[in-house]
Design an enzyme around this catalytic site. Structure first.
Site, PDB file in Angstrom:
ATOM      1  N   GLY A  16      44.513  43.579  39.872  1.00 59.94           N
ATOM      2  CA  GLY A  16      44.555  42.490  38.891  1.00 59.94           C
ATOM      3  C   GLY A  16      43.151  42.056  38.514  1.00 59.94           C
ATOM      4  N   VAL A  29      24.606  46.799  37.724  1.00 55.83           N
ATOM      5  CA  VAL A  29      23.894  47.688  36.793  1.00 55.83           C
ATOM      6  C   VAL A  29      22.414  47.318  36.710  1.00 55.83           C
ATOM      7  CG1 VAL A  29      23.703  48.353  34.345  1.00 55.83           C
ATOM      8  CG2 VAL A  29      25.950  48.264  35.450  1.00 55.83           C
ATOM      9  N   ARG A  77      46.555  49.408  38.241  1.00 57.79           N
ATOM     10  CA  ARG A  77      47.018  49.690  39.612  1.00 57.79           C
ATOM     11  C   ARG A  77      47.562  51.110  39.557  1.00 57.79           C
ATOM     12  NH1 ARG A  77      48.803  44.104  39.127  1.00 57.79           N
ATOM     13  NH2 ARG A  77      47.639  42.878  40.641  1.00 57.79           N
ATOM     14  N   ASP A 108      42.773  43.754  47.813  1.00 54.84           N
ATOM     15  CA  ASP A 108      43.181  44.481  48.999  1.00 54.84           C
ATOM     16  C   ASP A 108      43.522  45.952  48.731  1.00 54.84           C
ATOM     17  OD1 ASP A 108      43.507  43.840  51.699  1.00 54.84           O
ATOM     18  OD2 ASP A 108      45.669  44.146  51.485  1.00 54.84           O
ATOM     19  N   THR A 130      39.516  38.892  43.519  1.00 56.69           N
ATOM     20  CA  THR A 130      40.918  38.601  43.215  1.00 56.69           C
ATOM     21  C   THR A 130      41.118  37.100  43.162  1.00 56.69           C
ATOM     22  OG1 THR A 130      43.162  38.559  44.142  1.00 56.69           O
ATOM     23  CG2 THR A 130      41.423  39.070  45.685  1.00 56.69           C
ATOM     24  N   ILE A 131      41.957  36.651  42.250  1.00 58.67           N
ATOM     25  CA  ILE A 131      42.214  35.199  42.158  1.00 58.67           C
ATOM     26  C   ILE A 131      42.989  34.696  43.361  1.00 58.67           C
ATOM     27  CG2 ILE A 131      42.187  35.217  39.627  1.00 58.67           C
ATOM     28  CD1 ILE A 131      45.338  34.747  39.882  1.00 58.67           C
ATOM     29  N   ASP A 132      43.533  35.616  44.181  1.00 57.49           N
ATOM     30  CA  ASP A 132      44.396  35.198  45.305  1.00 57.49           C
ATOM     31  C   ASP A 132      43.599  34.713  46.527  1.00 57.49           C
ATOM     32  OD1 ASP A 132      46.470  36.080  43.707  1.00 57.49           O
ATOM     33  OD2 ASP A 132      46.524  38.067  44.619  1.00 57.49           O
ATOM     34  N   ASP A 134      42.868  36.253  49.114  1.00 56.30           N
ATOM     35  CA  ASP A 134      43.698  36.621  50.269  1.00 56.30           C
ATOM     36  C   ASP A 134      43.122  37.790  51.077  1.00 56.30           C
ATOM     37  OD1 ASP A 134      44.057  38.545  48.314  1.00 56.30           O
ATOM     38  OD2 ASP A 134      46.218  38.692  48.546  1.00 56.30           O
ATOM     39  N   ARG A 176      50.152  36.085  44.808  1.00 52.83           N
ATOM     40  CA  ARG A 176      50.774  37.256  45.441  1.00 52.83           C
ATOM     41  C   ARG A 176      51.568  36.791  46.651  1.00 52.83           C
ATOM     42  NH1 ARG A 176      48.028  42.779  47.213  1.00 52.83           N
ATOM     43  NH2 ARG A 176      46.599  41.315  48.164  1.00 52.83           N
ATOM     44  N   ALA A 191      49.664  16.721  44.081  1.00 53.76           N
ATOM     45  CA  ALA A 191      51.069  17.077  43.883  1.00 53.76           C
ATOM     46  C   ALA A 191      51.976  16.359  44.893  1.00 53.76           C
ATOM     47  CB  ALA A 191      51.229  18.583  44.028  1.00 53.76           C
ATOM     48  N   HIS A 221      56.875   9.723  38.318  1.00 54.44           N
ATOM     49  CA  HIS A 221      56.895  11.142  37.945  1.00 54.44           C
ATOM     50  C   HIS A 221      56.399  11.967  39.132  1.00 54.44           C
ATOM     51  CE1 HIS A 221      52.728  10.032  37.096  1.00 54.44           C
ATOM     52  NE2 HIS A 221      52.413  11.322  37.161  1.00 54.44           N
ATOM     53  N   ARG A 258      44.439  34.251  35.280  1.00 57.05           N
ATOM     54  CA  ARG A 258      43.549  35.393  35.482  1.00 57.05           C
ATOM     55  C   ARG A 258      42.453  35.474  34.425  1.00 57.05           C
ATOM     56  NH1 ARG A 258      47.333  39.554  37.628  1.00 57.05           N
ATOM     57  NH2 ARG A 258      46.529  41.029  36.111  1.00 57.05           N
TER      58      ARG A 258
HETATM   59  O1  F6P Z   1      46.583  39.782  42.646  1.00 56.44           O
HETATM   60  C1  F6P Z   1      46.430  38.996  41.505  1.00 56.44           C
HETATM   61  C2  F6P Z   1      47.755  38.635  40.894  1.00 56.44           C
HETATM   62  O2  F6P Z   1      47.527  37.846  39.751  1.00 56.44           O
HETATM   63  C3  F6P Z   1      48.730  37.957  41.828  1.00 56.44           C
HETATM   64  O3  F6P Z   1      48.476  36.597  41.998  1.00 56.44           O
HETATM   65  C4  F6P Z   1      50.047  38.257  41.146  1.00 56.44           C
HETATM   66  O4  F6P Z   1      51.098  38.296  42.098  1.00 56.44           O
HETATM   67  C5  F6P Z   1      49.830  39.625  40.584  1.00 56.44           C
HETATM   68  O5  F6P Z   1      48.438  39.812  40.474  1.00 56.44           O
HETATM   69  C6  F6P Z   1      50.468  39.839  39.220  1.00 56.44           C
HETATM   70  O6  F6P Z   1      50.275  41.153  38.861  1.00 56.44           O
HETATM   71  P1  F6P Z   1      50.536  41.757  37.400  1.00 56.44           P
HETATM   72  O7  F6P Z   1      49.357  41.427  36.562  1.00 56.44           O
HETATM   73  O8  F6P Z   1      50.671  43.211  37.646  1.00 56.44           O
HETATM   74  O9  F6P Z   1      51.767  41.098  36.871  1.00 56.44           O
END
Ligand code: F6P
Length: 325
Positions: A16, A29, A77, A108, A130-132, A134, A176, A191, A221, A258
């Site tokens: 992603g 670069v 991917r 990962d 990665t934005i996750d 993780d 993810r 929240a 709310h 993203r």
């Molecule tokens: O790993 C980054 C991510 O945005 C996750 O948060 C999400 O589950 C996944 O990719 C979504 O993937 P795709 O862009 O293939 O829908």
């Protein structure tokens, strides 16, 4: 003549996309150029490595891209790369194209591919992006901060309209299989409830009762942040609506998280990491990943790095309920 251990570095982005990928490419670069090392851009992640889909990557090509979201190299991917045949094609392309060092920027799955290549003799360095957030070996992954801020901005806006209509908002954020993004967004937006995979909730007690007591305390709310994959957000909204009588709406923030221009943390981290990746290859290092250890940019052996697990900070999780009225 370069004194570097490598003469030609291939750079790819995989998995992603995340804000800051371009900044990492530019930094790599420019660092390489300063050392007299040539760079080539490999398009569409490991797919481009199998097909030899390369572009020239010099100072001119990376001009002005630090602040741009997405990735100029495209990303994918690749299922085919995971097959023996696809993998062998990628290794052969590296040899054929004279790639003697490879920088793989991604999450990962990208690192798993990098490890395999390293075992096959390709000199490789991974950059976590990665934005996750993780990836166990690094306290921070490029893109996380910008994605959190994008989600926060969306939740703040939702909060305004929920306040006007005295409604409940159920908001799904990405992540993810991990709750880092949801947890940070939950804390930062105040929240009512944040649902993340690491800490499963008892729906009646942790969601419905919490909404009821917040209402008794005077709240009009409510915001429920849900990490993707826990339970369909429409089902959650339906249950809240049915049980509490509060009009409930659903929002999935999705891929907006993203995109966008990377914020300062991602631009700077990406620049540090891109630079270090090249320095490692130039010094003859192989099979490493660049990581953040707190504020320190450093590196680890890729195999050991991949065994590391990232736990979610339980104090941060408990802070959520402490801050909810
Ligand atoms: O790993 C980054 C991510 O945005 C996750 O948060 C999400 O589950 C996944 O990719 C979504 O993937 P795709 O862009 O293939 O829908």
């Amino acid at each position: 003549m370069s004194k570097s251990a490598v003469n030609r570095i291939g750079i790819l982005t995989s998995g992603g996309d995340a804000p800051g990928m371009n900044a990492a490419i530019r930094s790599a670069v420019r660092t390489a150029s300063g050392l007299g090392i040539e760079c080539v851009g490999i398009l569409r992640g490991y797919n481009g490595l199998m097909t030899g889909d390369f572009i020239k990557l010099g100072e001119e090509e990376v001009k002005g891209i630090t602040g741009r979201g997405g990735t100029m190299l495209f990303t994918a991917r690749s299922q085919e790369f995971m097959t023996d045949e696809g993998f062998q094609r990628a290794v052969n392309t590296c040899k054929f194209m004279g790639i003697d060092g490879l920088i793989t920027i991604g999450g990962d799955g990208t690192f798993q591919g990098a490890l395999k290549l390293s075992k096959a003799g390709v000199k490789v360095v991974g950059v976590p992006c990665t934005i996750d957030n993780d990836i166990g070996c690094t306290t921070y992954t490029i893109g996380f901060d910008t994605a959190c801020n994008t989600a926060i901005e969306a939740v703040d806006k939702l909060s305004d309209t929920m306040q006007s209509h005295e409604r409940c908002s159920v908001v799904e954020v990405m992540g993810r299989r991990s709750g880092h993004l949801a947890l940070n967004v939950g804390i930062a937006t105040g929240a009512t409830i944040t649902m993340i995979p690491e800490f499963p909730v008892n729906f009646e007690k942790d969601v419905i009762d919490r909404i009821r007591s917040a209402r008794i305390a005077g709240r009009t709310h409510f915001t429920i942040i849900v990490a993707e994959g826990i339970e369909p957000v429409n089902d959650i909204a339906h249950k809240i609506n049915e049980t509490t009588g509060i009009e409930t709406r659903v929002t999935t923030i999705g891929h907006i998280q993203r995109g966008g221009a990377p914020l300062v943390r991602d631009r700077v981290t990406a620049s540090l990491m891109g630079n270090r990746a090249v320095m490692l290859l130039a010094a003859g290092e192989d099979g490493s990943v660049v990581v953040m250890d707190g504020d320190q940019c450093t590196d680890l052996d890729i195999e050991a790095a991949l065994r590391m697990k990232k736990a979610l900070d339980p104090d941060a999780y408990h802070l959520l309920s402490a801050l909810t009225s």
